[in-house]
Design a protein around this motif. Sequence first.
Motif, PDB file in Angstrom:
ATOM      1  N   VAL A   1       0.899  -1.047   0.050  1.00 22.73           N
ATOM      2  CA  VAL A   1       0.091   0.032  -0.211  1.00 22.73           C
ATOM      3  C   VAL A   1       0.828   1.181   0.182  1.00 22.73           C
ATOM      4  O   VAL A   1       0.529   2.312  -0.680  1.00 22.73           O
ATOM      5  CB  VAL A   1      -1.053   0.124   1.271  1.00 22.73           C
ATOM      6  N   SER A   2       1.989   1.133   0.773  1.00 19.65           N
ATOM      7  CA  SER A   2       2.907   2.260   0.796  1.00 19.65           C
ATOM      8  C   SER A   2       3.585   2.845  -0.491  1.00 19.65           C
ATOM      9  O   SER A   2       3.854   3.880  -0.632  1.00 19.65           O
ATOM     10  CB  SER A   2       4.041   1.917   1.668  1.00 19.65           C
ATOM     11  N   LEU A   3       3.433   1.839  -1.713  1.00 21.19           N
ATOM     12  CA  LEU A   3       3.945   2.456  -3.059  1.00 21.19           C
ATOM     13  C   LEU A   3       3.126   3.666  -3.561  1.00 21.19           C
ATOM     14  O   LEU A   3       3.708   4.419  -4.094  1.00 21.19           O
ATOM     15  CB  LEU A   3       3.694   1.073  -3.932  1.00 21.19           C
ATOM     16  N   ASN A   4       1.691   3.826  -3.146  1.00 15.41           N
ATOM     17  CA  ASN A   4       1.047   4.853  -3.630  1.00 15.41           C
ATOM     18  C   ASN A   4       1.457   6.090  -2.967  1.00 15.41           C
ATOM     19  O   ASN A   4       1.044   7.404  -3.619  1.00 15.41           O
ATOM     20  CB  ASN A   4      -0.629   4.612  -3.425  1.00 15.41           C
ATOM     21  N   HIS A   5       2.036   5.813  -1.853  1.00 12.84           N
ATOM     22  CA  HIS A   5       2.640   7.311  -1.145  1.00 12.84           C
ATOM     23  C   HIS A   5       3.844   7.924  -1.929  1.00 12.84           C
ATOM     24  O   HIS A   5       4.105   9.178  -1.678  1.00 12.84           O
ATOM     25  CB  HIS A   5       2.971   7.048   0.074  1.00 12.84           C
ATOM     26  N   TYR A   6       4.662   7.197  -2.812  1.00 13.46           N
ATOM     27  CA  TYR A   6       5.888   7.646  -3.313  1.00 13.46           C
ATOM     28  C   TYR A   6       5.615   8.976  -4.216  1.00 13.46           C
ATOM     29  O   TYR A   6       6.294   9.991  -4.408  1.00 13.46           O
ATOM     30  CB  TYR A   6       6.597   6.689  -3.971  1.00 13.46           C
ATOM     31  N   ARG A   7       4.500   8.776  -5.145  1.00 11.56           N
ATOM     32  CA  ARG A   7       4.275   9.722  -6.125  1.00 11.56           C
ATOM     33  C   ARG A   7       3.947  11.175  -5.069  1.00 11.56           C
ATOM     34  O   ARG A   7       4.232  12.211  -5.748  1.00 11.56           O
ATOM     35  CB  ARG A   7       2.883   9.266  -6.828  1.00 11.56           C
ATOM     36  N   VAL A   8       3.249  11.100  -4.032  1.00  8.49           N
ATOM     37  CA  VAL A   8       2.711  12.377  -3.275  1.00  8.49           C
ATOM     38  C   VAL A   8       4.091  12.870  -2.814  1.00  8.49           C
ATOM     39  O   VAL A   8       4.552  14.160  -3.099  1.00  8.49           O
ATOM     40  CB  VAL A   8       1.810  11.908  -1.914  1.00  8.49           C
ATOM     41  N   LEU A   9       5.113  12.172  -2.215  1.00  8.06           N
ATOM     42  CA  LEU A   9       6.257  12.622  -1.588  1.00  8.06           C
ATOM     43  C   LEU A   9       7.282  13.184  -2.548  1.00  8.06           C
ATOM     44  O   LEU A   9       7.946  13.913  -2.443  1.00  8.06           O
ATOM     45  CB  LEU A   9       6.875  11.431  -0.793  1.00  8.06           C
ATOM     46  N   PHE A  10       7.237  12.632  -3.799  1.00  4.81           N
ATOM     47  CA  PHE A  10       8.016  12.965  -4.853  1.00  4.81           C
ATOM     48  C   PHE A  10       7.436  14.083  -5.772  1.00  4.81           C
ATOM     49  O   PHE A  10       7.933  14.482  -6.869  1.00  4.81           O
ATOM     50  CB  PHE A  10       8.596  11.675  -5.587  1.00  4.81           C
ATOM     51  N   GLY A  11       6.133  14.419  -5.229  1.00  6.11           N
ATOM     52  CA  GLY A  11       5.351  15.660  -6.089  1.00  6.11           C
ATOM     53  C   GLY A  11       5.132  15.038  -7.709  1.00  6.11           C
ATOM     54  O   GLY A  11       5.045  16.099  -8.638  1.00  6.11           O
ATOM     55  N   VAL A  12       4.706  14.033  -7.672  1.00  7.51           N
ATOM     56  CA  VAL A  12       4.368  13.553  -9.128  1.00  7.51           C
ATOM     57  C   VAL A  12       2.815  13.029  -9.225  1.00  7.51           C
ATOM     58  O   VAL A  12       2.321  12.292 -10.193  1.00  7.51           O
ATOM     59  CB  VAL A  12       5.208  12.543  -9.696  1.00  7.51           C
ATOM     60  N   ASP A  13       2.146  13.242  -8.188  1.00  7.76           N
ATOM     61  CA  ASP A  13       0.626  12.842  -8.066  1.00  7.76           C
ATOM     62  C   ASP A  13      -0.134  13.957  -8.819  1.00  7.76           C
ATOM     63  O   ASP A  13       0.346  14.771  -9.278  1.00  7.76           O
ATOM     64  CB  ASP A  13       0.445  12.761  -6.635  1.00  7.76           C
ATOM     65  N   ASP A  14      -1.481  13.465  -9.036  1.00  4.16           N
ATOM     66  CA  ASP A  14      -2.290  14.384  -9.691  1.00  4.16           C
ATOM     67  C   ASP A  14      -2.305  15.855  -9.333  1.00  4.16           C
ATOM     68  O   ASP A  14      -2.252  16.693 -10.116  1.00  4.16           O
ATOM     69  CB  ASP A  14      -3.480  13.773  -9.945  1.00  4.16           C
ATOM     70  N   THR A  15      -2.489  16.084  -7.986  1.00  3.71           N
ATOM     71  CA  THR A  15      -2.379  17.459  -7.441  1.00  3.71           C
ATOM     72  C   THR A  15      -1.190  18.096  -7.476  1.00  3.71           C
ATOM     73  O   THR A  15      -1.176  19.447  -7.946  1.00  3.71           O
ATOM     74  CB  THR A  15      -2.750  17.395  -5.921  1.00  3.71           C
ATOM     75  N   SER A  16      -0.048  17.522  -7.287  1.00  2.88           N
ATOM     76  CA  SER A  16       1.207  18.354  -7.702  1.00  2.88           C
ATOM     77  C   SER A  16       1.391  18.362  -9.176  1.00  2.88           C
ATOM     78  O   SER A  16       1.858  19.593  -9.433  1.00  2.88           O
ATOM     79  CB  SER A  16       2.260  17.297  -7.251  1.00  2.88           C
ATOM     80  N   LEU A  17       0.920  17.582 -10.019  1.00  2.00           N
ATOM     81  CA  LEU A  17       1.023  17.931 -11.386  1.00  2.00           C
ATOM     82  C   LEU A  17       0.222  19.264 -11.953  1.00  2.00           C
ATOM     83  O   LEU A  17       0.497  19.961 -12.628  1.00  2.00           O
ATOM     84  CB  LEU A  17       0.579  16.747 -12.191  1.00  2.00           C
ATOM     85  N   GLU A  18      -0.783  19.283 -11.268  1.00  2.00           N
ATOM     86  CA  GLU A  18      -1.882  20.667 -11.474  1.00  2.00           C
ATOM     87  C   GLU A  18      -1.064  21.935 -11.076  1.00  2.00           C
ATOM     88  O   GLU A  18      -1.251  22.699 -11.555  1.00  2.00           O
ATOM     89  CB  GLU A  18      -3.203  20.437 -10.900  1.00  2.00           C
ATOM     90  N   SER A  19      -0.583  21.738  -9.818  1.00  2.00           N
ATOM     91  CA  SER A  19       0.151  22.811  -9.176  1.00  2.00           C
ATOM     92  C   SER A  19       1.289  23.199 -10.242  1.00  2.00           C
ATOM     93  O   SER A  19       1.583  24.451 -10.012  1.00  2.00           O
ATOM     94  CB  SER A  19       0.659  22.435  -7.707  1.00  2.00           C
ATOM     95  N   ILE A  20       2.186  22.355 -10.420  1.00  2.00           N
ATOM     96  CA  ILE A  20       3.425  22.383 -11.426  1.00  2.00           C
ATOM     97  C   ILE A  20       2.872  23.232 -12.845  1.00  2.00           C
ATOM     98  O   ILE A  20       3.598  23.835 -12.980  1.00  2.00           O
ATOM     99  CB  ILE A  20       4.230  21.306 -11.809  1.00  2.00           C
TER     100      ILE A  20
END
Length: 419
Positions: free
Chosen positions: A310-329
């Motif tokens: 389950v923790s795998l899904n957390h990596y994208r958030v921590l590295f700023g490549v999740d959907d929310t981060s992409l929209e912010s970038i």
Amino acid sequence: MGQLFSDTSKDEDHGDLVSSFTKYFKKIKTENKIISQETIRLIEFHLKRGNIREAHSVISDALKNIDDVPINIAVTGESGAGKSSFINALRELRPEEEGAAETGVVETTMMRSPYKHPKIKNLILWDLPGIGTMKFPSKVYLEKVKFQEYDFFIIVSDTRFTKLELDLAKAIRIMKKNYYFVRSKVDIDLQNEKESKPCAFDREKILQLIRSSCVNSFRDNNMDVPQVFLISNHDLFDYDFPVLTDTLIKDLPNQKRYNFVLSLPNITEAVIDRKHTSMLQFIYLQTSMLELFTLLHVPGRECVKEKLAVSLNHYRVLFGVDDTSLESIAKDSQVPVEQLKKVVKSPYLFETKNRETLGKKFSQYLEKLYNDKLLVIDPDIEKIFYFQRAFLDTVTEDAKVLLRETLKKLVQTHPIHSH
């Protein structure tokens, strides 16, 4: 549950575990380690003697400490110096976003204000009232703002450092805390110089003059000259912000380094690589615990496996490549979000059409396993580790690709930053 080992095979497994553990942490630079050398030695000590339960306990305590230990950063300086903007920049929040520190207002508060990091639950940045707004001697000021609670102080100024700020630094040092001087708004200074003297504009010369002005503040007050970091709160990619973060990382205790590194904005590929190194150590320690579970035949290993998956899904958030981060970038860099989604791979890693790619990547890691064996007991645990490694590497590369896209756009739109 797993194979029952004979005494001979147990001894061999103990030896392999010690060799694996020592080999892994030996190759990590001291300033990047997320556990202390003393903890590493203690784990090795227990493993060498076959004290599996004790080794497991030390790793478990270390992981809990790394995950839960609080990090408190104090930011102080004169009103209007850019404290709130600095806090927002570290938290990757725009001034108008919910939870951002209020900027552009006259400071009247006598209270410190806590700002939690949106991704790292135990990291708090404290906006302290400027020492000029609290008419107390430095020592009394520090007592009022509860100096003992902070890991270090960042003193922010947008001009020469004042005697009040220098006296504060002396008091902080007497109280055995670290402090760092930040000269903010250098981008505004450069822009003003470029507009007023376009023909004579020399970026490096102006930055050197700003630095010299800060240095003279210390000399005029009979203080040793510390390192001064020139930054822009609106452009962390440039100036001394990367140097500042490197310095803070090295000065922090090992167990606080992990979460602090993960909290940093992706301003350089070196920062992203640091995040990768920190996260991989955490994964390795978690996986080592699974190895020890196998030796101890402790029920519940499957639950731990599930938790790791389950923790795998957390990596994208921590590295700023999740959907929310992409929209912010996309908003910050003015690059269409669809364009950014085309250059990243991790969001689609587990889609059916990409499973073959993931399988190939996993096969490559298995080939490496025979030359650089880190895990020694259970093939299932090896799979957990190397699938996580494959995912982490993909997320890391995505973060670097996004950084390159952002920097490319920054140079196009702000030529003043190009060297």
